[in-house]
Scaffold this active site. Structure first.
Site, PDB file in Angstrom:
ATOM      1  N   CYS A   1     -11.920 -10.154  -2.882  1.00 22.21           N
ATOM      2  CA  CYS A   1     -11.018 -11.129  -3.511  1.00 22.21           C
ATOM      3  C   CYS A   1     -10.108 -11.812  -2.492  1.00 22.21           C
ATOM      4  O   CYS A   1      -9.419 -12.775  -2.822  1.00 22.21           O
ATOM      5  CB  CYS A   1     -10.179 -10.451  -4.592  1.00 22.21           C
ATOM      6  SG  CYS A   1     -11.172  -9.711  -5.903  1.00 22.21           S
TER       7      CYS A   1
ATOM      8  N   SER B   1       6.091   1.973   3.485  1.00 23.28           N
ATOM      9  CA  SER B   1       7.521   2.294   3.544  1.00 23.28           C
ATOM     10  C   SER B   1       7.844   3.484   2.641  1.00 23.28           C
ATOM     11  O   SER B   1       8.637   4.352   3.000  1.00 23.28           O
ATOM     12  CB  SER B   1       8.359   1.085   3.136  1.00 23.28           C
ATOM     13  OG  SER B   1       8.099   0.010   3.998  1.00 23.28           O
TER      14      SER B   1
ATOM     15  N   CYS C   1      -5.844  -4.043  -5.750  1.00 27.27           N
ATOM     16  CA  CYS C   1      -6.123  -5.477  -5.768  1.00 27.27           C
ATOM     17  C   CYS C   1      -5.643  -6.062  -7.096  1.00 27.27           C
ATOM     18  O   CYS C   1      -6.056  -5.609  -8.166  1.00 27.27           O
ATOM     19  CB  CYS C   1      -7.620  -5.726  -5.594  1.00 27.27           C
ATOM     20  SG  CYS C   1      -8.061  -7.467  -5.754  1.00 27.27           S
TER      21      CYS C   1
ATOM     22  N   GLU D   1       7.701  -1.321  10.102  1.00 27.85           N
ATOM     23  CA  GLU D   1       7.270  -2.690  10.446  1.00 27.85           C
ATOM     24  C   GLU D   1       6.923  -2.835  11.928  1.00 27.85           C
ATOM     25  O   GLU D   1       7.305  -3.804  12.584  1.00 27.85           O
ATOM     26  CB  GLU D   1       8.373  -3.709  10.068  1.00 27.85           C
ATOM     27  CG  GLU D   1       8.843  -3.638   8.628  1.00 27.85           C
ATOM     28  CD  GLU D   1       7.891  -4.286   7.616  1.00 27.85           C
ATOM     29  OE1 GLU D   1       6.804  -4.766   8.020  1.00 27.85           O
ATOM     30  OE2 GLU D   1       8.233  -4.297   6.426  1.00 27.85           O
TER      31      GLU D   1
ATOM     32  N   SER E   1       0.828  -1.214   0.000  1.00 34.30           N
ATOM     33  CA  SER E   1       0.000   0.000   0.000  1.00 34.30           C
ATOM     34  C   SER E   1       0.863   1.265   0.000  1.00 34.30           C
ATOM     35  O   SER E   1       0.336   2.369  -0.133  1.00 34.30           O
ATOM     36  CB  SER E   1      -0.946  -0.010   1.207  1.00 34.30           C
ATOM     37  OG  SER E   1      -0.210   0.035   2.419  1.00 34.30           O
TER      38      SER E   1
HETATM   39  P1  ADP Z   1       4.399  -1.327   1.924  1.00 34.74           P
HETATM   40  O1  ADP Z   1       5.482  -0.796   2.833  1.00 34.74           O
HETATM   41  O2  ADP Z   1       3.017  -0.854   2.298  1.00 34.74           O
HETATM   42  O3  ADP Z   1       4.474  -2.816   1.713  1.00 34.74           O
HETATM   43  P2  ADP Z   1       5.979  -0.272  -0.229  1.00 34.74           P
HETATM   44  O4  ADP Z   1       6.301   1.172   0.005  1.00 34.74           O
HETATM   45  O5  ADP Z   1       7.058  -1.262   0.075  1.00 34.74           O
HETATM   46  O6  ADP Z   1       4.623  -0.660   0.488  1.00 34.74           O
HETATM   47  O7  ADP Z   1       5.612  -0.494  -1.758  1.00 34.74           O
HETATM   48  C1  ADP Z   1       4.779   0.361  -2.497  1.00 34.74           C
HETATM   49  C2  ADP Z   1       5.075   0.149  -3.962  1.00 34.74           C
HETATM   50  O8  ADP Z   1       4.771  -1.207  -4.308  1.00 34.74           O
HETATM   51  C3  ADP Z   1       4.242   0.943  -4.923  1.00 34.74           C
HETATM   52  O9  ADP Z   1       4.768   2.240  -5.123  1.00 34.74           O
HETATM   53  C4  ADP Z   1       4.338   0.123  -6.198  1.00 34.74           C
HETATM   54  O10 ADP Z   1       5.513   0.488  -6.913  1.00 34.74           O
HETATM   55  C5  ADP Z   1       4.549  -1.298  -5.710  1.00 34.74           C
HETATM   56  N1  ADP Z   1       3.422  -2.224  -5.888  1.00 34.74           N
HETATM   57  C6  ADP Z   1       3.561  -3.537  -6.197  1.00 34.74           C
HETATM   58  N2  ADP Z   1       2.369  -4.155  -6.231  1.00 34.74           N
HETATM   59  C7  ADP Z   1       1.429  -3.230  -5.951  1.00 34.74           C
HETATM   60  C8  ADP Z   1      -0.005  -3.252  -5.814  1.00 34.74           C
HETATM   61  N3  ADP Z   1      -0.720  -4.379  -5.999  1.00 34.74           N
HETATM   62  N4  ADP Z   1      -0.634  -2.116  -5.490  1.00 34.74           N
HETATM   63  C9  ADP Z   1       0.062  -0.971  -5.330  1.00 34.74           C
HETATM   64  N5  ADP Z   1       1.407  -0.878  -5.432  1.00 34.74           N
HETATM   65  C10 ADP Z   1       2.100  -1.985  -5.737  1.00 34.74           C
HETATM   66 ZN    ZN Z   2     -10.409  -7.435  -5.672  1.00 36.29          ZN
END
Ligand code: ADP
Ligand code: ZN
Length: 191
Positions: free
Chosen positions: A186, A22, A145, A89, A19
């Site tokens: 989903c 980070s 999603c 985290e 989302s």
């Molecule tokens: P989190 O810390 O919430 O896991 P991150 O900052 O590591 O998120 O990652 C965000 C990035 O992940 C987005 O900018 C995009 O480049 C990538 N990304 C990969 N899959 C998805 C997805 N299904 N939805 C949105 N972003 C995604």
């Molecule tokens: Zn969905």
């Protein structure tokens, strides 16, 4: 965020995997650097994603962090004159994380934490939810999603390509597992 003089506070960045938690945490740290603030960054040792000593986003951005095992270690590492404390985290930290964040904010520091609000079952994860209730600011982000394209609030866990069931242990040694962002509809958790 507005500048409030001589006062600390807590900001929570939460949501599912992918989302952008980070990414947003790194963005806020970079902006605080422009403000010439003294910043300290922490993350739990458990998260070995990409790079052991950095906060890393799936978009490739990263920032150096101090790895700690227990929340109370933050008090050992932090310098008196730190103005901003960022922690990634947070769902992996023990209960002490609440006390640590509250006392940092009470002592006038800006505390920015990021972490998952739900586990793969869709249930509250660690102490993120308690921190959300105590924070001055909460941002709940959504991914996209990968099944239907709607906003995704849940983290889908897959074991050998199949949805993990409710009773599957959180840590599985030896199995090939992966995670996806999915919406409420989903998201699958077989009983
Ligand atoms: P989190 O810390 O919430 O896991 P991150 O900052 O590591 O998120 O990652 C965000 C990035 O992940 C987005 O900018 C995009 O480049 C990538 N990304 C990969 N899959 C998805 C997805 N299904 N939805 C949105 N972003 C995604
Ligand atoms: Zn969905």
């Amino acid at each position: 965020m507005h500048l409030i003089k001589n006062m600390g506070w807590i900001e929570v960045i939460t949501g599912s995997m992918f989302s952008g938690k980070s990414e947003e945490l790194i963005r806020r740290i970079k902006r605080a650097r422009y403000g010439k603030k003294k910043i300290e960054v922490f993350k739990p040792k458990i998260d070995a994603r990409y790079c052991r000593k950095s906060v890393v986003s799936h978009n490739g951005d990263k920032i150096t962090a101090t790895n700690i095992e227990r929340a109370s270690e933050i008090n050992d590492f932090i310098s008196e004159d730190a103005q901003v404390v960022a922690i990634d985290e947070i769902q992996f930290f023990d209960e002490e994380i609440i006390k640590v964040c509250q006392s940092l904010a009470d002592s006038g520091k800006r505390v920015i934490v990021a972490g998952l609000d739900m586990d793969f079952r869709g249930e509250p994860f660690g102490y993120t939810n308690l921190l959300m209730s105590m924070a001055e600011y909460v941002d709940k982000l959504q991914a996209i999603c990968v099944v239907c394209g709607n906003p995704a609030s849940r983290t889908q866990r897959l074991i050998e390509g199949r949805p993990a069931s409710l009773s599957d242990p959180t840590i599985l040694v030896g199995a090939k597992e992966s995670y996806e962002a999915r919406c409420r509809q989903c998201h699958e958790v077989p009983k």
